[in-house]
Motif scaffolding. Sequence first.
Motif, PDB file in Angstrom:
ATOM      1  N   ILE A   1       0.855  -1.178   0.000  1.00 28.85           N
ATOM      2  CA  ILE A   1       0.000   0.000   0.000  1.00 28.85           C
ATOM      3  C   ILE A   1       0.892   1.229   0.000  1.00 28.85           C
ATOM      4  N   GLY A   2       0.592   2.160  -0.894  1.00 32.63           N
ATOM      5  CA  GLY A   2       1.302   3.427  -0.929  1.00 32.63           C
ATOM      6  C   GLY A   2       0.366   4.539  -0.509  1.00 32.63           C
ATOM      7  N   ARG A   3       0.916   5.579   0.053  1.00 35.10           N
ATOM      8  CA  ARG A   3       0.121   6.758   0.407  1.00 35.10           C
ATOM      9  C   ARG A   3       0.985   7.990   0.172  1.00 35.10           C
ATOM     10  N   ARG A   4       0.367   9.152   0.240  1.00 31.60           N
ATOM     11  CA  ARG A   4       1.059  10.428   0.025  1.00 31.60           C
ATOM     12  C   ARG A   4       1.881  10.395  -1.258  1.00 31.60           C
ATOM     13  N   PHE A   5       1.204  10.249  -2.363  1.00 37.80           N
ATOM     14  CA  PHE A   5       1.847  10.320  -3.668  1.00 37.80           C
ATOM     15  C   PHE A   5       2.141  11.788  -3.946  1.00 37.80           C
TER      16      PHE A   5
ATOM     17  N   ILE B   1       6.589   8.122  -3.153  1.00 40.87           N
ATOM     18  CA  ILE B   1       5.524   7.281  -2.613  1.00 40.87           C
ATOM     19  C   ILE B   1       5.923   6.841  -1.209  1.00 40.87           C
ATOM     20  N   ASP B   2       5.061   7.103  -0.253  1.00 40.14           N
ATOM     21  CA  ASP B   2       5.273   6.723   1.141  1.00 40.14           C
ATOM     22  C   ASP B   2       4.793   5.282   1.335  1.00 40.14           C
ATOM     23  N   LEU B   3       5.711   4.389   1.703  1.00 39.73           N
ATOM     24  CA  LEU B   3       5.364   2.981   1.922  1.00 39.73           C
ATOM     25  C   LEU B   3       5.370   2.599   3.397  1.00 39.73           C
ATOM     26  N   THR B   4       5.504   3.581   4.283  1.00 40.10           N
ATOM     27  CA  THR B   4       5.578   3.279   5.716  1.00 40.10           C
ATOM     28  C   THR B   4       4.331   2.607   6.293  1.00 40.10           C
ATOM     29  N   PRO B   5       3.123   2.798   5.739  1.00 35.85           N
ATOM     30  CA  PRO B   5       1.965   2.117   6.340  1.00 35.85           C
ATOM     31  C   PRO B   5       2.085   0.592   6.336  1.00 35.85           C
ATOM     32  N   ASN B   6       2.893   0.055   5.433  1.00 31.03           N
ATOM     33  CA  ASN B   6       3.053  -1.393   5.351  1.00 31.03           C
ATOM     34  C   ASN B   6       3.775  -1.974   6.561  1.00 31.03           C
ATOM     35  N   PHE B   7       4.531  -1.142   7.269  1.00 32.11           N
ATOM     36  CA  PHE B   7       5.260  -1.594   8.453  1.00 32.11           C
ATOM     37  C   PHE B   7       4.483  -1.334   9.741  1.00 32.11           C
TER      38      PHE B   7
ATOM     39  N   THR C   1       1.938  -2.454  11.459  1.00 30.76           N
ATOM     40  CA  THR C   1       0.992  -3.500  11.801  1.00 30.76           C
ATOM     41  C   THR C   1       1.576  -4.344  12.928  1.00 30.76           C
ATOM     42  N   ARG C   2       0.704  -4.876  13.751  1.00 30.51           N
ATOM     43  CA  ARG C   2       1.159  -5.777  14.809  1.00 30.51           C
ATOM     44  C   ARG C   2       1.394  -7.183  14.262  1.00 30.51           C
ATOM     45  N   ASN C   3       0.662  -7.508  13.218  1.00 31.43           N
ATOM     46  CA  ASN C   3       0.755  -8.838  12.618  1.00 31.43           C
ATOM     47  C   ASN C   3       1.920  -8.871  11.633  1.00 31.43           C
ATOM     48  N   LYS C   4       3.031  -9.428  12.046  1.00 29.15           N
ATOM     49  CA  LYS C   4       4.220  -9.485  11.196  1.00 29.15           C
ATOM     50  C   LYS C   4       4.089 -10.547  10.104  1.00 29.15           C
ATOM     51  N   MET C   5       2.960 -11.232  10.043  1.00 28.38           N
ATOM     52  CA  MET C   5       2.687 -12.191   8.976  1.00 28.38           C
ATOM     53  C   MET C   5       1.687 -11.618   7.967  1.00 28.38           C
ATOM     54  N   ALA C   6       1.288 -10.366   8.153  1.00 30.79           N
ATOM     55  CA  ALA C   6       0.368  -9.712   7.218  1.00 30.79           C
ATOM     56  C   ALA C   6       1.048  -9.601   5.854  1.00 30.79           C
ATOM     57  N   ALA C   7       0.274  -9.757   4.796  1.00 29.02           N
ATOM     58  CA  ALA C   7       0.819  -9.747   3.441  1.00 29.02           C
ATOM     59  C   ALA C   7       1.537  -8.433   3.124  1.00 29.02           C
ATOM     60  N   SER C   8       0.985  -7.308   3.563  1.00 25.99           N
ATOM     61  CA  SER C   8       1.618  -6.021   3.266  1.00 25.99           C
ATOM     62  C   SER C   8       2.969  -5.896   3.968  1.00 25.99           C
ATOM     63  N   TYR C   9       3.068  -6.395   5.193  1.00 23.26           N
ATOM     64  CA  TYR C   9       4.339  -6.359   5.929  1.00 23.26           C
ATOM     65  C   TYR C   9       5.371  -7.248   5.242  1.00 23.26           C
ATOM     66  N   LEU C  10       4.962  -8.442   4.859  1.00 26.07           N
ATOM     67  CA  LEU C  10       5.876  -9.373   4.200  1.00 26.07           C
ATOM     68  C   LEU C  10       6.355  -8.829   2.861  1.00 26.07           C
ATOM     69  N   ASP C  11       5.455  -8.198   2.105  1.00 25.15           N
ATOM     70  CA  ASP C  11       5.852  -7.609   0.823  1.00 25.15           C
ATOM     71  C   ASP C  11       6.789  -6.415   1.019  1.00 25.15           C
TER      72      ASP C  11
ATOM     73  N   LEU D   1      10.793   7.739  -6.082  1.00 26.49           N
ATOM     74  CA  LEU D   1      11.435   7.606  -4.785  1.00 26.49           C
ATOM     75  C   LEU D   1      10.477   6.874  -3.861  1.00 26.49           C
ATOM     76  N   LEU D   2      10.879   5.696  -3.414  1.00 27.09           N
ATOM     77  CA  LEU D   2      10.074   4.900  -2.485  1.00 27.09           C
ATOM     78  C   LEU D   2      10.589   5.160  -1.081  1.00 27.09           C
ATOM     79  N   ASP D   3       9.734   5.709  -0.226  1.00 26.48           N
ATOM     80  CA  ASP D   3      10.101   6.072   1.144  1.00 26.48           C
ATOM     81  C   ASP D   3       9.619   5.002   2.104  1.00 26.48           C
ATOM     82  N   LEU D   4      10.556   4.354   2.789  1.00 19.05           N
ATOM     83  CA  LEU D   4      10.231   3.318   3.758  1.00 19.05           C
ATOM     84  C   LEU D   4      10.495   3.807   5.178  1.00 19.05           C
ATOM     85  N   GLY D   5      10.456   5.109   5.375  1.00 21.80           N
ATOM     86  CA  GLY D   5      10.644   5.697   6.696  1.00 21.80           C
ATOM     87  C   GLY D   5      12.048   5.443   7.217  1.00 21.80           C
ATOM     88  N   PRO D   6      12.175   5.014   8.482  1.00 27.50           N
ATOM     89  CA  PRO D   6      13.503   4.796   9.058  1.00 27.50           C
ATOM     90  C   PRO D   6      14.264   3.642   8.400  1.00 27.50           C
ATOM     91  N   ARG D   7      13.591   2.845   7.605  1.00 28.01           N
ATOM     92  CA  ARG D   7      14.243   1.724   6.920  1.00 28.01           C
ATOM     93  C   ARG D   7      14.968   2.168   5.646  1.00 28.01           C
TER      94      ARG D   7
END
Length: 141
Positions: free
Chosen positions: A22-26, A39-45, A47-57, A97-103
Motif C-alpha cells: 500500500i502506498g500513500r502520500r503520492f 511514494i510513502d510505503l511506511t503504512p506497510n510496516f 501493523t502488529r501482525n508481522k505475517m500480514a501480506a503487506s508487511y511481508l511484501d 522515490l520509495l520512502d520506507l521511513g527509518p528503513r
Amino acid sequence: MRRTTAHLHLTYGGGEASEALIGRRFTLEVEGSALTLMIDLTPNFQTRNKMAASYLDATALLRNHDRLQSLQCDDNLVRTRLVRTWKDMHEPTLRMLLDLGPRGQFAYAVRPHLLFTGGVQLDVLQALDASAFDSGVAETA
C-alpha cells in the motif's frame, strides 16, 4: 498529488511479484524537466501482525530493491495528474522515490506506461542514489 492509500503491484527480476503493498502520500515534484514521484510505503510496516501480506511484501522490497523491475499503481487520479504534468513539459524525465521511513529510501529512473485498464505502470530503467534527493524541491504538482 494524492494523500489517500492505493494498492501497488511490484515485479522483480526472476519473475517474483508483490501484490499487497500500500502506498500513500503520492507527491510529484517538478524541478526543470525532471519529475520525481515520491511514494510513502511506511503504512506497510505499521501493523502488529508481522505475517500480514503487506508487511511481508514490504520486507521483501527491502531485500530485493536492487532487482525491482516495475511498480504498478491502479489509482486513476494518480495516473491523470501524472499525465497532465507530463504533457505540459518538454522532454521530461521521471524518477521514483520509495520512502520506507527509518528503513531507508530507494530511488529509480523510470519510464511511465499507461495501462489500458487504468492506472500507470512505472518501468525501472536504473537504480539511483536516494541520498541525492533533497527535500527542498521547487514545485509540487
